[in-house]
Design an enzyme around this catalytic site. Sequence first.
Site, PDB file in Angstrom:
ATOM      1  CB  CYS A 130      -1.083  -0.064   1.401  1.00 15.40           C
ATOM      2  SG  CYS A 130      -2.284   1.433   0.840  1.00 15.40           S
ATOM      3  N   PRO A 131       1.540   1.491  -1.546  1.00 17.86           N
ATOM      4  CG  PRO A 131       0.262   3.196  -2.889  1.00 17.86           C
ATOM      5  CD  PRO A 131       0.160   2.480  -2.811  1.00 17.86           C
TER       6      PRO A 131
END
Length: 292
Positions: A130-131
Amino acid sequence: MVSFSRNCQKVGSELFDGSMRAAGPLLILLAIGLISLVAYGFFTLILPAMVEPSSFLGILMALVACFLLVNILFNYIMCVITSPGHPPDVGNTDEAERTKYCKKCNKFKPERAHHCHVCKKCVLRMDHHCPWVNNCVGFYNYRYFWLFLMYLWAGCLYVTLVGLRPAIYSLGDSKRPQLLSFSVVMAGAIWFALSCLWGWHVYLVLNGMTTIEFYGQTTRQATDRAQGTITLHPWDLGRTKNFEHFLGPSRFPFEWALPSFKRPVGDGMTYRRVGAAPDDRISLMQNVDHVV
């Protein structure tokens, strides 16, 4: 020609992974900034426009908002700073040679572990990278990720419902701060998006699988239909057990929803399969036929 195409693909993948790592800290600051901005708009503009802040109803509404905000920030920060878990180094034994092996990080890995091409590591029960948290979501921090989505969904819904009428009245009123309308619109948009994302992860938890496992299961089922066979997800222990496995058991109702530093049940390397006895788990040092 094929070699050139592969090299271009490799360079493109490396550039993408590098941009993800570089953007991670900026996205964290952006996320915290947006949450803080909407919270500021709620307490300074939306709430006073609805009720008298010092009244019983005003205090009650503020307490609800504080509860949601604390849980949003707690679970978000914990998801950012908590390692998802990585397989330990295993000696070169005869048994270890029969396990799954990652050629990219040169490590043996248990079932449900996958290699993250952004983090350059294998992750225990990996769900995805998840950025927005600049981290992988895996065994040790999935609970924080799931609760962050839940509380952010509830918080955005709360801001939208409370602020909808003041936002409508503020249309065309130049004396009203634009932050009021911005906060409601932003909260409503995020709530709509999270209704899909959090709903998706509710489905995954109740069915005992990760995002990666879901797509792997979908692929296998398509193959099985063509062959006239059926493959069941090996770690679907029923909705109650699945929920406890991902979010932890509760000594009292909704304990799982409260802020907590407790670690998930297990070590992230052994998992009970469908139809197996409670102590019959698949471990790192066993030969594995099922690969996800």
